[in-house]
Enzyme design. Structure first.
Site, PDB file in Angstrom:
ATOM      1  N   ASP A 150      33.814  40.550  30.427  1.00 21.34           N
ATOM      2  CA  ASP A 150      34.832  39.616  29.927  1.00 21.34           C
ATOM      3  C   ASP A 150      35.556  40.261  28.764  1.00 21.34           C
ATOM      4  O   ASP A 150      35.192  41.367  28.336  1.00 21.34           O
ATOM      5  CB  ASP A 150      34.177  38.284  29.498  1.00 21.34           C
ATOM      6  CG  ASP A 150      35.105  37.086  29.676  1.00 21.34           C
ATOM      7  OD1 ASP A 150      36.125  37.024  28.963  1.00 21.34           O
ATOM      8  OD2 ASP A 150      34.818  36.229  30.521  1.00 21.34           O
ATOM      9  N   VAL A 184      40.165  43.334  32.932  1.00 23.07           N
ATOM     10  CA  VAL A 184      40.269  43.739  34.339  1.00 23.07           C
ATOM     11  C   VAL A 184      41.588  44.428  34.671  1.00 23.07           C
ATOM     12  O   VAL A 184      41.684  45.101  35.702  1.00 23.07           O
ATOM     13  CB  VAL A 184      40.064  42.543  35.297  1.00 23.07           C
ATOM     14  CG1 VAL A 184      38.661  41.997  35.194  1.00 23.07           C
ATOM     15  CG2 VAL A 184      41.116  41.450  35.066  1.00 23.07           C
ATOM     16  N   ASN A 227      36.465  37.387  39.414  1.00 22.51           N
ATOM     17  CA  ASN A 227      36.693  35.991  39.030  1.00 22.51           C
ATOM     18  C   ASN A 227      37.713  35.837  37.904  1.00 22.51           C
ATOM     19  O   ASN A 227      38.374  34.799  37.806  1.00 22.51           O
ATOM     20  CB  ASN A 227      35.350  35.381  38.600  1.00 22.51           C
ATOM     21  CG  ASN A 227      35.518  34.079  37.852  1.00 22.51           C
ATOM     22  OD1 ASN A 227      35.720  33.025  38.449  1.00 22.51           O
ATOM     23  ND2 ASN A 227      35.449  34.135  36.516  1.00 22.51           N
ATOM     24  N   TYR A 247      51.346  32.648  38.970  1.00 25.51           N
ATOM     25  CA  TYR A 247      49.968  32.330  39.370  1.00 25.51           C
ATOM     26  C   TYR A 247      49.880  32.176  40.894  1.00 25.51           C
ATOM     27  O   TYR A 247      48.997  32.732  41.541  1.00 25.51           O
ATOM     28  CB  TYR A 247      49.529  31.044  38.656  1.00 25.51           C
ATOM     29  CG  TYR A 247      48.081  30.668  38.856  1.00 25.51           C
ATOM     30  CD1 TYR A 247      47.078  31.249  38.090  1.00 25.51           C
ATOM     31  CD2 TYR A 247      47.704  29.724  39.806  1.00 25.51           C
ATOM     32  CE1 TYR A 247      45.749  30.904  38.257  1.00 25.51           C
ATOM     33  CE2 TYR A 247      46.375  29.363  39.988  1.00 25.51           C
ATOM     34  CZ  TYR A 247      45.399  29.952  39.207  1.00 25.51           C
ATOM     35  OH  TYR A 247      44.073  29.609  39.384  1.00 25.51           O
ATOM     36  N   LYS A 284      47.799  34.529  43.483  1.00 24.30           N
ATOM     37  CA  LYS A 284      46.693  33.999  44.286  1.00 24.30           C
ATOM     38  C   LYS A 284      46.957  34.141  45.790  1.00 24.30           C
ATOM     39  O   LYS A 284      46.013  34.348  46.562  1.00 24.30           O
ATOM     40  CB  LYS A 284      46.417  32.545  43.902  1.00 24.30           C
ATOM     41  CG  LYS A 284      45.909  32.366  42.455  1.00 24.30           C
ATOM     42  CD  LYS A 284      44.634  33.149  42.168  1.00 24.30           C
ATOM     43  CE  LYS A 284      44.026  32.838  40.806  1.00 24.30           C
ATOM     44  NZ  LYS A 284      42.799  33.610  40.535  1.00 24.30           N
ATOM     45  N   THR A 304      36.845  23.223  33.913  1.00 22.76           N
ATOM     46  CA  THR A 304      36.523  24.452  33.166  1.00 22.76           C
ATOM     47  C   THR A 304      37.390  24.505  31.914  1.00 22.76           C
ATOM     48  O   THR A 304      38.346  23.735  31.787  1.00 22.76           O
ATOM     49  CB  THR A 304      36.843  25.716  34.002  1.00 22.76           C
ATOM     50  OG1 THR A 304      38.272  25.825  34.126  1.00 22.76           O
ATOM     51  CG2 THR A 304      36.201  25.704  35.371  1.00 22.76           C
TER      52      THR A 304
HETATM   53  N1  NAD Z   1      39.358  25.827  37.167  1.00 22.01           N
HETATM   54  C1  NAD Z   1      40.056  25.628  38.234  1.00 22.01           C
HETATM   55  O1  NAD Z   1      40.415  24.464  38.547  1.00 22.01           O
HETATM   56  C2  NAD Z   1      40.434  26.763  39.140  1.00 22.01           C
HETATM   57  C3  NAD Z   1      41.041  26.451  40.367  1.00 22.01           C
HETATM   58  C4  NAD Z   1      41.396  27.490  41.224  1.00 22.01           C
HETATM   59  C5  NAD Z   1      41.132  28.800  40.882  1.00 22.01           C
HETATM   60  N2  NAD Z   1      40.548  29.074  39.675  1.00 22.01           N
HETATM   61  C6  NAD Z   1      40.319  30.491  39.385  1.00 22.01           C
HETATM   62  O2  NAD Z   1      38.945  30.663  39.079  1.00 22.01           O
HETATM   63  C7  NAD Z   1      38.804  31.743  38.150  1.00 22.01           C
HETATM   64  C8  NAD Z   1      38.020  31.258  36.942  1.00 22.01           C
HETATM   65  O3  NAD Z   1      38.744  30.161  36.383  1.00 22.01           O
HETATM   66  P1  NAD Z   1      38.154  29.236  35.232  1.00 22.01           P
HETATM   67  O4  NAD Z   1      38.757  27.901  35.449  1.00 22.01           O
HETATM   68  O5  NAD Z   1      36.684  29.395  35.128  1.00 22.01           O
HETATM   69  O6  NAD Z   1      38.902  29.900  33.971  1.00 22.01           O
HETATM   70  P2  NAD Z   1      38.437  30.019  32.420  1.00 22.01           P
HETATM   71  O7  NAD Z   1      39.683  30.252  31.645  1.00 22.01           O
HETATM   72  O8  NAD Z   1      37.605  28.850  32.080  1.00 22.01           O
HETATM   73  O9  NAD Z   1      37.561  31.345  32.442  1.00 22.01           O
HETATM   74  C9  NAD Z   1      38.185  32.573  32.770  1.00 22.01           C
HETATM   75  C10 NAD Z   1      37.407  33.704  32.142  1.00 22.01           C
HETATM   76  O10 NAD Z   1      38.130  34.931  32.414  1.00 22.01           O
HETATM   77  C11 NAD Z   1      38.203  35.668  31.198  1.00 22.01           C
HETATM   78  N3  NAD Z   1      39.362  36.553  31.233  1.00 22.01           N
HETATM   79  C12 NAD Z   1      40.661  36.225  31.030  1.00 22.01           C
HETATM   80  N4  NAD Z   1      41.433  37.322  31.095  1.00 22.01           N
HETATM   81  C13 NAD Z   1      40.601  38.370  31.336  1.00 22.01           C
HETATM   82  C14 NAD Z   1      40.789  39.759  31.514  1.00 22.01           C
HETATM   83  N5  NAD Z   1      42.013  40.315  31.439  1.00 22.01           N
HETATM   84  N6  NAD Z   1      39.718  40.534  31.785  1.00 22.01           N
HETATM   85  C15 NAD Z   1      38.482  39.989  31.855  1.00 22.01           C
HETATM   86  N7  NAD Z   1      38.228  38.685  31.667  1.00 22.01           N
HETATM   87  C16 NAD Z   1      39.286  37.884  31.424  1.00 22.01           C
HETATM   88  C17 NAD Z   1      38.277  34.612  30.108  1.00 22.01           C
HETATM   89  O11 NAD Z   1      37.916  35.133  28.822  1.00 22.01           O
HETATM   90  C18 NAD Z   1      37.283  33.577  30.618  1.00 22.01           C
HETATM   91  O12 NAD Z   1      35.970  33.865  30.235  1.00 22.01           O
HETATM   92  C19 NAD Z   1      40.235  32.201  37.814  1.00 22.01           C
HETATM   93  O13 NAD Z   1      40.567  33.314  38.625  1.00 22.01           O
HETATM   94  C20 NAD Z   1      41.073  31.007  38.185  1.00 22.01           C
HETATM   95  O14 NAD Z   1      42.401  31.351  38.494  1.00 22.01           O
HETATM   96  C21 NAD Z   1      40.196  28.095  38.808  1.00 22.01           C
END
Ligand code: NAD
Length: 237
Positions: free
Chosen positions: A37, A59, A85, A150, A154, A185
């Site tokens: 992270d 990443v 992720n 976004y 995706k 989240t």
């Molecule tokens: N929460 C939702 O409703 C939802 C829905 C669809 C898809 N997603 C996808 O699921 C994944 C996780 O989402 P979430 O809701 O847990 O998000 P979040 O923001 O709660 O957690 C994301 C994590 O990624 C880390 N991060 C951000 N940029 C980064 C980078 N450049 N390199 C490494 N780490 C990095 C952040 O520090 C954080 O710990 C994402 O890809 C998001 O697009 C989430």
């Protein structure tokens, strides 16, 4: 006996939200987890709690991926599981989006996923196979207003997953995209909001996404290059 005993797993964006649930699930089932992270304090604290290894990784940094994989192979052995992720969102309505917001979302969500798959491919081949789970979204299945970058990232993850499955299949590497809907989240906090348009009228829990990941990693042995949706029925319409 854990479901992933002895396996080496890299999870990006593992410090919080869905990624933290992936890390907890993989560690509980016996994997050596490398939690990556940019949120160092939260990532290191969770890694210490679950017996994982914390690594700082943006990443979107190509060189950092090469370092991460070399260090992981040297310390833990070849990589069996990659969960791409990490993701970010930014308001990018087509008429007014800034180029810098567009570029950053694509760099993290799409290019970061490509970097991850490319970085682990040789190690997984060496291990005799592996599994890659790429994180798309319901926004990779339908359009969503106001977040064009976004959505593009995706849909890109979803399409790239299919090409990757074809490229890596001969090396016994299965590649999936997962498509969460409204999951509570830090990125998308439920708060007082009600999720709209779902058949199951509630927010999803991060563990429900991790359970899908675990199924793909362990039991989905005749599946690859396809989509797995965790959205309470949002896209059934
Ligand atoms: N929460 C939702 O409703 C939802 C829905 C669809 C898809 N997603 C996808 O699921 C994944 C996780 O989402 P979430 O809701 O847990 O998000 P979040 O923001 O709660 O957690 C994301 C994590 O990624 C880390 N991060 C951000 N940029 C980064 C980078 N450049 N390199 C490494 N780490 C990095 C952040 O520090 C954080 O710990 C994402 O890809 C998001 O697009 C989430």
């Amino acid at each position: 006996m854990g479901r992933v005993d002895g396996k080496v797993a890299i999870v990006t964006g593992g410090a919080m939200g869905i990624g933290a649930a992936h890390c907890r699930a993989l560690a509980a089932e016996g994997a050596s987890v490398v939690l990556c992270d940019v949120a160092d304090d939260q990532g290191a604290a969770l890694a210490a709690e679950i017996g994982a290894t914390y690594k700082h990784l943006d990443v979107s940094n190509e060189d950092a991926w090469a370092e991460l994989v070399a260090e992981t192979v040297a310390s833990l052995g070849n990589i069996d599981i990659l969960v791409n992720n990490a993701g970010i969102a930014a308001l990018t309505p087509i008429a007014t989006a800034s180029t810098s917001d567009w570029d950053r979302v694509i760099a993290v969500n799409l290019t970061g996923t490509f970097f991850g798959m490319r970085a682990v491919a040789a190690s997984m081949k060496e291990a005799g196979g592996g599994v890659i789970v790429n994180t798309s979204s319901v926004a990779g299945l339908v359009g969503t207003p106001g977040i064009s970058a976004y959505v593009a990232s995706k849909w890109g993850v979803r399409g790239m997953t299919k090409s990757a499955a074809m490229d890596l299949g001969p090396d016994n590497i299965r590649v999936f995209s997962i498509h969460p809907g409204a999951i509570d989240t830090p990125m998308s906090p439920a708060g007082d909001r009600k999720p709209g348009g779902q058949i199951i009228p509630r927010w999803g829990h991060v563990d429900e996404v991790a359970k899908m990941m675990m199924f793909l990693v362990t039991d989905a042995t005749f599946s690859t290059g396809t989509e797995f949706v965790i959205d309470g029925g949002f896209t059934a319409r």
